[in-house]
Design an enzyme around this catalytic site. Structure first.
Site, PDB file in Angstrom:
ATOM      1  N   ASN A  13       0.878  -1.169   0.000  1.00 31.20           N
ATOM      2  CA  ASN A  13       0.000   0.000   0.000  1.00 31.20           C
ATOM      3  C   ASN A  13       0.914   1.218   0.000  1.00 31.20           C
ATOM      4  OD1 ASN A  13      -1.781   2.065   0.488  1.00 31.20           O
ATOM      5  ND2 ASN A  13      -2.275   1.442   2.592  1.00 31.20           N
ATOM      6  N   TRP A  14       1.061   1.791  -1.189  1.00 33.25           N
ATOM      7  CA  TRP A  14       2.011   2.909  -1.306  1.00 33.25           C
ATOM      8  C   TRP A  14       1.496   4.190  -0.668  1.00 33.25           C
ATOM      9  CZ3 TRP A  14       4.067   2.703  -7.102  1.00 33.25           C
ATOM     10  CH2 TRP A  14       4.785   1.497  -7.266  1.00 33.25           C
ATOM     11  N   LYS A  15       0.194   4.223  -0.365  1.00 32.45           N
ATOM     12  CA  LYS A  15      -0.424   5.447   0.166  1.00 32.45           C
ATOM     13  C   LYS A  15      -0.147   6.604  -0.811  1.00 32.45           C
ATOM     14  CE  LYS A  15      -0.137   3.364   4.663  1.00 32.45           C
ATOM     15  NZ  LYS A  15      -0.114   3.504   6.121  1.00 32.45           N
ATOM     16  N   HIS A  98      -9.524   1.442   4.541  1.00 31.08           N
ATOM     17  CA  HIS A  98      -8.270   1.592   5.278  1.00 31.08           C
ATOM     18  C   HIS A  98      -8.495   2.546   6.456  1.00 31.08           C
ATOM     19  CE1 HIS A  98      -4.192   2.779   6.295  1.00 31.08           C
ATOM     20  NE2 HIS A  98      -3.824   1.636   5.750  1.00 31.08           N
ATOM     21  N   GLU A 100      -6.869   4.935   7.547  1.00 26.38           N
ATOM     22  CA  GLU A 100      -6.640   6.355   7.237  1.00 26.38           C
ATOM     23  C   GLU A 100      -7.854   6.955   6.526  1.00 26.38           C
ATOM     24  OE1 GLU A 100      -2.868   5.711   5.317  1.00 26.38           O
ATOM     25  OE2 GLU A 100      -2.024   5.174   7.265  1.00 26.38           O
ATOM     26  N   GLU A 170      -5.709  -4.847  10.423  1.00 23.52           N
ATOM     27  CA  GLU A 170      -4.691  -3.823  10.678  1.00 23.52           C
ATOM     28  C   GLU A 170      -5.015  -3.083  11.980  1.00 23.52           C
ATOM     29  OE1 GLU A 170      -2.624  -2.685   6.715  1.00 23.52           O
ATOM     30  OE2 GLU A 170      -4.288  -1.332   7.052  1.00 23.52           O
ATOM     31  N   GLY A 176       2.150   2.404  10.685  1.00 22.38           N
ATOM     32  CA  GLY A 176       3.085   3.505  10.532  1.00 22.38           C
ATOM     33  C   GLY A 176       3.768   3.929  11.819  1.00 22.38           C
ATOM     34  N   SER A 216       3.057  -2.048  10.321  1.00 19.32           N
ATOM     35  CA  SER A 216       4.505  -2.136  10.546  1.00 19.32           C
ATOM     36  C   SER A 216       5.079  -3.516  10.251  1.00 19.32           C
ATOM     37  CB  SER A 216       4.872  -1.673  11.958  1.00 19.32           C
ATOM     38  OG  SER A 216       4.473  -0.321  12.149  1.00 19.32           O
ATOM     39  N   GLY A 237       2.675  -1.034   4.247  1.00 18.57           N
ATOM     40  CA  GLY A 237       2.805   0.373   3.888  1.00 18.57           C
ATOM     41  C   GLY A 237       4.266   0.757   3.708  1.00 18.57           C
ATOM     42  N   GLY A 238       4.862   1.312   4.757  1.00 17.42           N
ATOM     43  CA  GLY A 238       6.225   1.832   4.693  1.00 17.42           C
ATOM     44  C   GLY A 238       7.231   0.890   4.052  1.00 17.42           C
TER      45      GLY A 238
HETATM   46  P1  PGA Z   1       2.609   0.360   7.617  1.00 19.01           P
HETATM   47  O1  PGA Z   1       1.169   0.581   6.934  1.00 19.01           O
HETATM   48  O2  PGA Z   1       3.134  -0.946   7.083  1.00 19.01           O
HETATM   49  O3  PGA Z   1       3.413   1.524   7.197  1.00 19.01           O
HETATM   50  O4  PGA Z   1       2.371   0.295   9.091  1.00 19.01           O
HETATM   51  C1  PGA Z   1       0.307  -0.495   6.736  1.00 19.01           C
HETATM   52  C2  PGA Z   1      -0.971   0.003   6.119  1.00 19.01           C
HETATM   53  O5  PGA Z   1      -1.373   1.117   6.441  1.00 19.01           O
HETATM   54  O6  PGA Z   1      -1.600  -0.698   5.300  1.00 19.01           O
END
Ligand code: PGA
Length: 255
Positions: A13-15, A98, A100, A170, A176, A216, A237-238
């Site tokens: 997930n590149w956001k 998600h 966010e 999640e 994050g 994470s 994500g990251g």
């Molecule tokens: P993260 O994000 O791996 O940076 O914690 C995961 C996500 O939001 O899908």
């Protein structure tokens, strides 16, 4: 993971990261890493890089997804993107609900359900995100929160369609933050979700659904999280922004 029963899926997930040139560069680095792996590899990119990503993955086993979709088919919805538009551009997956989106953009369990139904009707594979906040875990209501999110996300969806959905567990406090759920916490929540799905659709359907862990997940902790019976992949994500790190996670799912 239990690869006899269900598909392992590693999704990035590149956001709101990477422009078109960066997307192409990343995918070209990823291609040799992802080739011949026995798990599904997906990159969920910003809308603006979808066309570039679809072209770049051509002829490979890498799939492309979007990070949101609107539930209406067309019309006066300024700024929104429909399922048909995503299909037209070549996306196969879409992340829905998600945390966010829930936190910053007013996403609710009801709109998650609407988007999921629209994605299924239009032939996109939804990756439906659920998970508790820190205060909810501390108040010991994780089970209640996640059960409610699952029940409402799947409302009105029959077993045949439910079997096509991917779920990402999640925990919001792990996204994050560098805080990962322990292997046991991840397994416990993924198992809880599978039990709820079993209650809704029966064990064979529940056993066939891929449930990812996200929050994470990284090159260092992926292998032990994925070793858990009910953790069938990751939504990352990251650590999905660097091909080498993402590749290590793919390797962990391949083994
Ligand atoms: P993260 O994000 O791996 O940076 O914690 C995961 C996500 O939001 O899908």
């Amino acid at each position: 993971m239990n690869k006899q029963l269900r598909k392992a899926i590693i999704a990035g997930n590149w956001k709101m990261n990477k422009n078109r040139a960066e997307a192409e560069l990343f995918i070209n680095e990823l291609k040799p890493i992802a080739a011949d792996k026995n798990c599904e590899v997906v990159v969920c990119v910003p809308f603006t890089s979808l066309a570039t990503a679809v072209e770049a993955v051509g002829g490979t086993n890498i799939k492309v997804g979007a990070q949101n979709v609107h539930f209406e088919a067309s019309g006066a919805f300024t700024g929104e993107i429909s399922v048909a538009m995503l299909k037209d551009i070549g996306a196969e997956y879409v992340i829905i609900g998600h945390s966010e989106r829930r936190q910053y953009f007013g996403e609710t369990d009801e709109t998650v359900n609407k988007r999921t139904k629209a994605a299924l009707a239009g032939g996109l594979i939804p990756i439906v995100c659920v998970g508790e906040h820190l205060w909810e875990r501390q108040a010991n209501i994780t089970e209640e929160v996640v059960s409610r999110q699952i029940k409402l996300a799947f409302a009105g969806i029959d077993a045949a369609d439910a079997a096509k959905i991917v779920i990402a567990y999640e925990p919001v406090w792990a996204i994050g933050t560098g805080l990962t759920a322990s292997n046991e916490q991840a397994q416990e929540a993924c198992k809880l979700i599978r039990d709820r799905l079993s209650g809704l659709y029966g064990k064979p359907v529940a056993d066939s659904i891929t449930i990812q862990y996200g929050g994470s997940m990284n090159a260092g902790n992926a292998a032990e999280l994925l070793a858990k019976e009910d953790v069938d992949g990751g939504l990352i994500g990251g650590a999905s922004l660097k091909a080498a790190d993402f590749g290590t996670i793919i390797d962990a799912a391949n083994n």
